[in-house]
Write a protein that holds these residues in place. Structure first.
Motif, PDB file in Angstrom:
ATOM      1  N   VAL A 149       4.048 -32.378  58.897  1.00  0.00           N
ATOM      2  CA  VAL A 149       3.655 -31.699  57.655  1.00  0.00           C
ATOM      3  C   VAL A 149       4.889 -31.541  56.760  1.00  0.00           C
ATOM      4  O   VAL A 149       6.024 -31.710  57.213  1.00  0.00           O
ATOM      5  N   SER A 150       4.655 -31.199  55.480  1.00  0.00           N
ATOM      6  CA  SER A 150       5.767 -31.001  54.550  1.00  0.00           C
ATOM      7  C   SER A 150       5.419 -29.919  53.540  1.00  0.00           C
ATOM      8  O   SER A 150       4.244 -29.569  53.349  1.00  0.00           O
ATOM      9  N   TRP A 151       6.462 -29.380  52.925  1.00  0.00           N
ATOM     10  CA  TRP A 151       6.304 -28.350  51.873  1.00  0.00           C
ATOM     11  C   TRP A 151       7.471 -28.457  50.921  1.00  0.00           C
ATOM     12  O   TRP A 151       8.602 -28.753  51.330  1.00  0.00           O
ATOM     13  N   LYS A 152       7.216 -28.207  49.623  1.00  0.00           N
ATOM     14  CA  LYS A 152       8.273 -28.249  48.615  1.00  0.00           C
ATOM     15  C   LYS A 152       8.067 -27.129  47.615  1.00  0.00           C
ATOM     16  O   LYS A 152       6.932 -26.833  47.231  1.00  0.00           O
ATOM     17  N   THR A 153       9.151 -26.495  47.201  1.00  0.00           N
ATOM     18  CA  THR A 153       9.074 -25.514  46.123  1.00  0.00           C
ATOM     19  C   THR A 153       8.396 -26.181  44.926  1.00  0.00           C
ATOM     20  O   THR A 153       8.825 -27.253  44.481  1.00  0.00           O
ATOM     21  N   GLU A 195      17.918 -26.503  49.549  1.00  0.00           N
ATOM     22  CA  GLU A 195      17.936 -26.621  51.012  1.00  0.00           C
ATOM     23  C   GLU A 195      16.908 -27.669  51.419  1.00  0.00           C
ATOM     24  O   GLU A 195      15.702 -27.499  51.178  1.00  0.00           O
ATOM     25  N   GLN A 196      17.377 -28.743  52.039  1.00  0.00           N
ATOM     26  CA  GLN A 196      16.491 -29.778  52.571  1.00  0.00           C
ATOM     27  C   GLN A 196      16.510 -29.633  54.091  1.00  0.00           C
ATOM     28  O   GLN A 196      17.517 -29.906  54.734  1.00  0.00           O
ATOM     29  N   LYS A 197      15.387 -29.195  54.663  1.00  0.00           N
ATOM     30  CA  LYS A 197      15.381 -28.835  56.081  1.00  0.00           C
ATOM     31  C   LYS A 197      14.243 -29.550  56.818  1.00  0.00           C
ATOM     32  O   LYS A 197      13.111 -29.599  56.341  1.00  0.00           O
ATOM     33  N   TYR A 198      14.599 -30.069  57.988  1.00  0.00           N
ATOM     34  CA  TYR A 198      13.605 -30.715  58.846  1.00  0.00           C
ATOM     35  C   TYR A 198      13.611 -30.008  60.189  1.00  0.00           C
ATOM     36  O   TYR A 198      14.650 -29.899  60.842  1.00  0.00           O
ATOM     37  N   PHE A 199      12.437 -29.511  60.592  1.00  0.00           N
ATOM     38  CA  PHE A 199      12.301 -28.770  61.850  1.00  0.00           C
ATOM     39  C   PHE A 199      11.362 -29.527  62.781  1.00  0.00           C
ATOM     40  O   PHE A 199      10.333 -30.065  62.355  1.00  0.00           O
ATOM     41  N   ILE A 207       8.284 -30.612  60.713  1.00  0.00           N
ATOM     42  CA  ILE A 207       8.087 -29.958  59.414  1.00  0.00           C
ATOM     43  C   ILE A 207       9.247 -30.300  58.480  1.00  0.00           C
ATOM     44  O   ILE A 207      10.402 -29.991  58.760  1.00  0.00           O
ATOM     45  N   ASP A 208       8.931 -30.928  57.354  1.00  0.00           N
ATOM     46  CA  ASP A 208       9.923 -31.331  56.360  1.00  0.00           C
ATOM     47  C   ASP A 208       9.765 -30.431  55.133  1.00  0.00           C
ATOM     48  O   ASP A 208       8.665 -30.350  54.558  1.00  0.00           O
ATOM     49  N   GLN A 209      10.858 -29.752  54.719  1.00  0.00           N
ATOM     50  CA  GLN A 209      10.770 -28.822  53.600  1.00  0.00           C
ATOM     51  C   GLN A 209      11.905 -29.054  52.607  1.00  0.00           C
ATOM     52  O   GLN A 209      13.029 -29.386  52.995  1.00  0.00           O
ATOM     53  N   ASP A 210      11.606 -28.834  51.331  1.00  0.00           N
ATOM     54  CA  ASP A 210      12.556 -29.025  50.231  1.00  0.00           C
ATOM     55  C   ASP A 210      12.497 -27.779  49.359  1.00  0.00           C
ATOM     56  O   ASP A 210      11.521 -27.560  48.634  1.00  0.00           O
ATOM     57  N   ILE A 211      13.548 -26.943  49.411  1.00  0.00           N
ATOM     58  CA  ILE A 211      13.522 -25.595  48.834  1.00  0.00           C
ATOM     59  C   ILE A 211      14.539 -25.493  47.705  1.00  0.00           C
ATOM     60  O   ILE A 211      15.714 -25.859  47.879  1.00  0.00           O
ATOM     61  N   LEU A 363      12.348 -16.070  46.077  1.00  0.00           N
ATOM     62  CA  LEU A 363      13.429 -16.719  46.813  1.00  0.00           C
ATOM     63  C   LEU A 363      13.048 -17.044  48.245  1.00  0.00           C
ATOM     64  O   LEU A 363      13.543 -17.999  48.833  1.00  0.00           O
ATOM     65  N   GLY A 364      12.185 -16.216  48.824  1.00  0.00           N
ATOM     66  CA  GLY A 364      11.821 -16.401  50.225  1.00  0.00           C
ATOM     67  C   GLY A 364      10.613 -17.273  50.451  1.00  0.00           C
ATOM     68  O   GLY A 364      10.154 -17.431  51.589  1.00  0.00           O
ATOM     69  N   ASN A 365      10.075 -17.857  49.396  1.00  0.00           N
ATOM     70  CA  ASN A 365       8.850 -18.642  49.508  1.00  0.00           C
ATOM     71  C   ASN A 365       9.107 -19.985  50.182  1.00  0.00           C
ATOM     72  O   ASN A 365       9.818 -20.835  49.655  1.00  0.00           O
ATOM     73  N   VAL A 366       8.542 -20.155  51.374  1.00  0.00           N
ATOM     74  CA  VAL A 366       8.589 -21.425  52.112  1.00  0.00           C
ATOM     75  C   VAL A 366       7.244 -21.615  52.800  1.00  0.00           C
ATOM     76  O   VAL A 366       6.452 -20.684  52.914  1.00  0.00           O
ATOM     77  N   GLY A 367       6.995 -22.824  53.276  1.00  0.00           N
ATOM     78  CA  GLY A 367       5.742 -23.080  53.974  1.00  0.00           C
ATOM     79  C   GLY A 367       5.772 -22.636  55.419  1.00  0.00           C
ATOM     80  O   GLY A 367       4.793 -22.108  55.945  1.00  0.00           O
TER      81      GLY A 367
END
Length: 547
Positions: A149-153, A195-199, A207-211, A363-367
């Motif tokens: 899954v992924s999420w981006k601001t 912040e580009q983070k992969y968990f 989980i791939d996220q781009d914040i 600021l704290g909004n992430v998936g």
């Protein structure tokens, strides 16, 4: 030291403190690198699998993998000059495991399968060594396996794509307006973070996220040439989880303050704020000093957010309640017995305080959080009563819950993730009610805008807060600015004095880019939302000190 030198150093203080608070700058890079992607999702997954497989083979019962790429840009100006432009990148991998019922962690900036496998083995070895001192095994609350899954601001304009020259022009334009309007000094800063983070974990989530986050801020100073006295006014901006669209003011977002300056819900007019800031700094030079006593306080969201942060956000972190933070940041008055009683009156019946990692533009909004838990919203205080804390997977069983709140975070790939404050906000009032209506209902009060100095004890109970600007209210009207204001109270007394909250049309976010916690210390970014709020009969002191 000459007065001019002192003022120059004071003006630069905000930027220096902010920059010195960042634990990892990474390496200096050309800003064009910010738009490059070193790895695609398939390559990230292959690295994650190498780490997880190595950890399991070494004896881990659980493992998670975090690949982090942290991009920072800071543009710093002073009057008509650019003082510094900083572009950095930090890139690496952190691996956390459980072996023999105990946590272990290791990290590396060598992003290769061989290095990652060795790092996973090291994390397991550390866990096994630690297990000799573990009295009870780590117990994790269950979490859903989300697959890939992924999420981006949800940004409209990537701030890193905007040329540096355009950012400099905007800051210098604001500086020029402030100087034209009588300011003697202004320093203006723009902070950008990506912040580009992969968990990934052994429980099956990838989980791939781009914040993205942004924060423009300044300090403007005016000097009385006759007396040598000076007054400063800080920006009334809020750091936000947005792109560069935040820097484009929209009339539809405008809220006119009872004190005469314009505010925006999800946008910001830097030039206008600098212009008005210079005027208010000049006004403060001749403003009277406050007479101490009991006042009704009308608190702007850009001020109340800091009070929420210190008197609600921190004391309701479960690890602090349990004493885990006692050595560095203190404990909490909001102990488990108060929560278990079910009737501890944290505030008045209209006070509803929520934790929310899904809040748009915050600021704290992430998936997902940094241990793969989908984020959510929950009440901390409901109808004035303490109902919950902030807790993560290895804590929630202590408060008889079986689901993490999704508020685990690490500030870097080489930091171990732990419980961090989510967005903590005061819900708006239900009835139609504006800040102008609120001022009309006050006979003797003070209207406070902007963050200022503060002090709070180790249990987050007794406190004192200042602000940026203060306006005296008399018989329903704002008289004018006053100086030397701070209010004192304790957390329970203060929140029980809350008598009125403006409606959702006045709701705005405040935030902090640099919330510190833990040993070794980490920082995080967090927002606090509220509408303008009134607290009756609060003790106000005069902070002027005569030598």
């Amino acid at each position: 030291m000459k007065r001019r030198d002192f003022i120059q150093m004071s003006g630069l203080g905000l930027g220096a403190m902010a920059l010195s608070s960042i634990p990892i700058f990474g390496k200096s890079v050309d800003p064009s690198r910010f738009l490059e992607s070193p790895l695609d999702v398939a390559a990230k997954k292959a690295l994650a699998d190498a780490a997880l497989n190595a950890a399991k083979k070494a004896g881990a019962s659980y493992a998670d993998f975090r690949l982090g790429r942290y991009l920072n840009q800071y543009v710093i100006t002073r009057e008509d000059k650019v003082q510094n432009i900083v572009n950095t990148e930090s890139y690496g991998i952190g691996i956390r495991v459980i072996a023999n019922g105990t946590w272990g962690f290791a990290s590396t900036n060598e992003v290769s399968q061989d290095s990652i496998a060795k790092t996973a083995q090291k994390a397991v070895a550390i866990a096994k060594a630690n297990s000799r001192f573990q009295t009870e095994p780590v117990e994790l609350a269950p979490v859903e396996s989300y697959g890939e899954v992924s999420w981006k601001t949800p940004i409209e304009k990537n701030a890193f794509e905007v040329p540096v020259a355009d950012k400099v022009d905007l800051l210098l334009s604001a500086n020029a307006k402030a100087m034209e309007n009588g300011a003697n000094y202004i320093n203006n800063l723009l902070f950008l973070v990506n912040e580009q983070k992969y968990f990934a974990s052994t429980e099956g989530s990838y989980i791939d996220q781009d914040i993205h986050r942004i924060w423009p801020t300044f300090t403007v100073t005016a000097i009385d040439p006759k007396t040598g006295k000076f007054k400063s006014r800080n920006a009334l901006s809020a750091p936000m989880g947005m792109g560069y669209e935040y820097m484009t003011p929209k009339d539809s977002e405008k809220i006119v303050s009872p004190a005469g300056f314009n505010l925006y819900r999800n946008n910001y007019d830097l030039v206008e704020d600098a212009l008005i800031g210079a005027e208010q700094a000049k006004q403060m030079l001749s403003a009277p000093s406050i007479m101490p006593g009991k006042y009704d306080l009308v608190l702007e969201p850009n001020h109340l957010g800091l009070t929420i942060h210190e008197s609600v956000g921190h004391p309701l972190e479960l690890d602090r309640v349990l004493g885990y933070e006692a050595n560095y940041a203190g404990t909490s008055f909001a102990t488990l017995d108060k929560w278990k009683s079910g009737d501890f009156k944290y505030g008045s019946p209209i006070v509803n305080l929520v934790a929310d990692k899904t809040q748009p533009n915050s600021l704290g909004n992430v998936g997902w959080d940094d241990e793969g838990v989908k984020t959510k919203k929950w009440h901390l205080v409901k109808d004035g009563v303490l109902v919950n804390y902030q807790a993560i997977r290895d804590q929630v069983d202590i408060i008889d819950q079986n689901e993490s709140h999704g508020c685990c975070y690490a500030d870097s790939w080489n930091s171990v993730q732990f419980q961090r404050m989510p967005n903590v906000s005061l819900e708006p009032g239900k009835d139609k009610y504006s800040a102008n209506d609120m001022v009309k209902d006050v006979e003797k009060g003070i209207y406070i805008a902007g963050r200022g100095s503060y002090s709070i004890d180790q249990q987050r109970y007794n406190f004192q807060f200042g602000g940026t600007t203060f306006f005296e209210i008399e018989n329903g009207e704002i008289k004018g600015p006053v100086n030397d204001v701070a209010y004192q109270s304790n957390t329970q007394e203060f929140w029980n004095s809350c008598v009125k909250i403006c409606d959702k049309d006045d709701y705005r976010l405040f935030g902090s880019f640099f919330d510190g916690k833990g040993q070794p210390s980490q920082i995080s970014s967090v927002s606090h939302g509220s509408s303008t709020t009134r607290f009756n009969g609060v003790n106000v002191i005069n902070t002027e000190r005569k030598i």
